[in-house]
Design a protein around this motif. Structure first.
Motif, PDB file in Angstrom:
ATOM      1  N   ASP A   1      -7.365   3.973   6.879  1.00 48.43           N
ATOM      2  CA  ASP A   1      -6.804   5.276   6.517  1.00 48.43           C
ATOM      3  C   ASP A   1      -5.528   5.577   7.307  1.00 48.43           C
TER       4      ASP A   1
ATOM      5  N   GLN B   1      -5.354  10.344  -2.755  1.00 50.85           N
ATOM      6  CA  GLN B   1      -5.550  10.387  -1.296  1.00 50.85           C
ATOM      7  C   GLN B   1      -4.233  10.307  -0.525  1.00 50.85           C
ATOM      8  N   TYR B   2      -3.312   9.475  -1.030  1.00 48.97           N
ATOM      9  CA  TYR B   2      -2.096   9.211  -0.243  1.00 48.97           C
ATOM     10  C   TYR B   2      -0.805   9.608  -0.959  1.00 48.97           C
TER      11      TYR B   2
ATOM     12  N   PHE C   1      -8.242   1.831  -5.699  1.00 49.83           N
ATOM     13  CA  PHE C   1      -6.817   2.164  -5.686  1.00 49.83           C
ATOM     14  C   PHE C   1      -6.537   3.017  -6.924  1.00 49.83           C
TER      15      PHE C   1
ATOM     16  N   SER D   1       0.837  -1.194   0.000  1.00 44.16           N
ATOM     17  CA  SER D   1       0.000   0.000   0.000  1.00 44.16           C
ATOM     18  C   SER D   1       0.879   1.253   0.000  1.00 44.16           C
ATOM     19  N   ALA D   2       0.232   2.408  -0.125  1.00 44.35           N
ATOM     20  CA  ALA D   2       0.956   3.679  -0.316  1.00 44.35           C
ATOM     21  C   ALA D   2       1.998   3.932   0.775  1.00 44.35           C
TER      22      ALA D   2
ATOM     23  N   TYR E   1      -0.919   1.945  -5.038  1.00 46.27           N
ATOM     24  CA  TYR E   1      -1.061   0.658  -4.353  1.00 46.27           C
ATOM     25  C   TYR E   1      -0.611  -0.393  -5.355  1.00 46.27           C
TER      26      TYR E   1
ATOM     27  N   SER F   1      -5.698   6.096  -4.887  1.00 47.14           N
ATOM     28  CA  SER F   1      -4.581   5.976  -3.939  1.00 47.14           C
ATOM     29  C   SER F   1      -3.618   7.147  -4.125  1.00 47.14           C
TER      30      SER F   1
ATOM     31  N   PHE G   1      -2.588   3.598   5.630  1.00 49.40           N
ATOM     32  CA  PHE G   1      -2.107   4.027   4.314  1.00 49.40           C
ATOM     33  C   PHE G   1      -1.503   5.430   4.343  1.00 49.40           C
TER      34      PHE G   1
END
Ligand code: FAD
Length: 397
Positions: free
Chosen positions: A385, A96-97, A89, A47-48, A101, A93, A388
């Motif tokens: 949340d 948001q991050y 994702f 993940s991120a 991903y 992804s 990540f």
């Protein structure tokens, strides 16, 4: 001042730590028990929060050339195949991050890390070098290898996995225990699957007492398959054993035909005993510390074990850079920064076992209500949340 660092174990965690240290100018020696560098023939999701440090270590292009980037993750009910959206994702992804991903073939990720560490120094990884004992005094650490040779350094990092020798010799005499879950693991060549099962998505099939996860690898050439079952005992001496496709399919009797198609398409299925330990209050002693599974082995039900190992290595390198004149203090700072988060992952993964395998999933009608309640967007966000969004560069060292 840059302490000389010895890393026991050239798994994903040990290599990520070695690379992070090299990038900060440390002299690093990795010692690996195996006589060749290899990884399990299976997949890993990153993940991120784990991709971020890898990008920061200069691996962006290398990762993009080998990774798959699933568009999202779906939840499917074990018997009816009913589908829910769990995550988006891809662009979501990134938005948001800030990082993608990825799903990767473990051997590919491992090779990228090995190449990068060897580019830092061609002799940075020594094979056939099992640590069998460790010692330290005020001036430094010593690791005794199986061939009797002794290596000296300022700091020793035990990245030697769930059966860690460094942990046993320096930190705590305890053994990992069988979690009560076994995992079928293997890969499927994409051409063996019908089109509908080749979608670029991660899928979690969940049912009472078992679950199945599959996702694309190597830009869709392969698919990863993990099938988890609860078992009372693990009969094998070893914690992994080769099995057959027929045995794997039989373990999912009564499941949706798509699950049978996936299991029947496996190349070589292996059965793993999933081992766990209780989270520790301390995994550091003086100039010796642990990271990854050696420190905080977890059930893989948040897909975060390797991610935690990568984060550990990166944060540890930052701590040693900042407090290099006092390595023991640097290791205490590292542990203090990492213990709460990794404990939360271990506990959250154990909680997910109850959610993934919930008996309510076995009752039609009730199952849908249960999924809608436990896996709606709000609950999923609450549970993931914080995982990540973690930024290895933002934690104050
Ligand atoms: P390891 O990978 O175990 O590496 C330890 C290394 O140390 C090995 O190379 C070993 O040979 C070496 N070694 C051992 N003893 C010695 C010694 N005495 N001296 C020298 N070297 C030694 N994590 C994720 O982030 N995402 C996922 O999707 C995911 N899926 C998973 C699915 C399953 C079914 C399982 C079981 C795990 C999954 N994980 C996942 C967890 C992840 O695999 C582990 O957390 C991760 O591999 C730990 O890395 P490590 O470097 O700490 O240990």
């Amino acid at each position: 001042m840059r302490p000389k660092v010895l890393v026991a174990g050239a798994g994903i965690g040990g290599l990520a730590a070695a690379l992070a240290l090299q990038k900060r100018g440390f002299d690093v020696q990795v010692v690996e028990r195996a006589n060749e560098l290899r990884e399990v023939g299976a997949g890993v999701q990153l993940s991120a929060n784990a991709v971020r440090p890898l990008y920061r270590l200069g691996l962006e292009q290398a990762l993009l050339s080998i990774a798959s980037e699933p568009a999202g993750k779906r939840f499917r009910l074990w018997n009816t195949g009913q589908t829910w959206k769990l995550f988006d994702f891809g662009a979501a992804s990134l938005a948001q991050y800030g990082f993608p991903y990825f799903t990767l073939y473990r051997a590919d990720l491992h090779r990228v890390l090995v190449d990068a560490v060897r580019a830092g120094h061609p002799d940075a990884i020594r094979l056939n070098a099992a640590v069998v004992d460790v010692a330290q005094d005020a001036r430094g650490v010593r690791a005794v290898l199986a061939d009797g040779s002794v290596l000296e350094a300022d700091v020793l990092i035990g990245a030697d996995g769930v059966h860690s020798v460094v942990r046993e010799k320096a930190i705590a005499i305890d053994k990992p225990r069988f979690s009560g879950c076994v995992a079928w693991r293997g890969v499927i060549p994409a051409e063996r699957l019908p089109e509908r099962l080749r979608e670029p998505l991660g899928v979690n099939w969940m049912g009472p007492g078992s679950h199945v996860v599959h996702y694309p690898l190597r830009r869709g050439e392969l698919f990863n398959f993990v099938g988890i079952l609860e078992k009372d005992v693990w009969p094998e001496e070893s914690w992994t054993a080769q099995g057959t496709v027929e045995e794997c399919v039989a373990d999912f009797e009564g499941w949706h035909p798509d699950v049978h198609t996936l299991a029947a398409s496996l190349q070589t299925p292996f059965l793993w005993a999933l081992m766990v330990r209780e989270p520790m209050h301390n995994w550091t002693d003086g100039r010796i510390t642990l990271l990854g599974d050696a420190a905080h082995a977890t059930l893989p039900f948040m897909s975060q074990g390797a991610a935690m190992a990568i984060e550990d290595g990166y944060v540890l390198a930052r701590c040693l850079e900042r407090h290099g004149d006092d390595p023991a203090h640097a290791l205490q700072v590292y542990q203090a920064l990492r213990i709460e988060r990794t404990t939360r992952i271990v506990r959250g993964s154990a909680d997910n076992l109850k959610r993934f395998h919930n008996p309510l999933l076995g009752t039609p009608g009730v199952a849908e209500d249960y999924v809608n309640r436990e896996w709606n967007a709000e609950r999923v966000n609450e549970r993931y949340d914080w995982v990540f969004s973690y930024d290895v560069d933002a934690v104050p060292v």
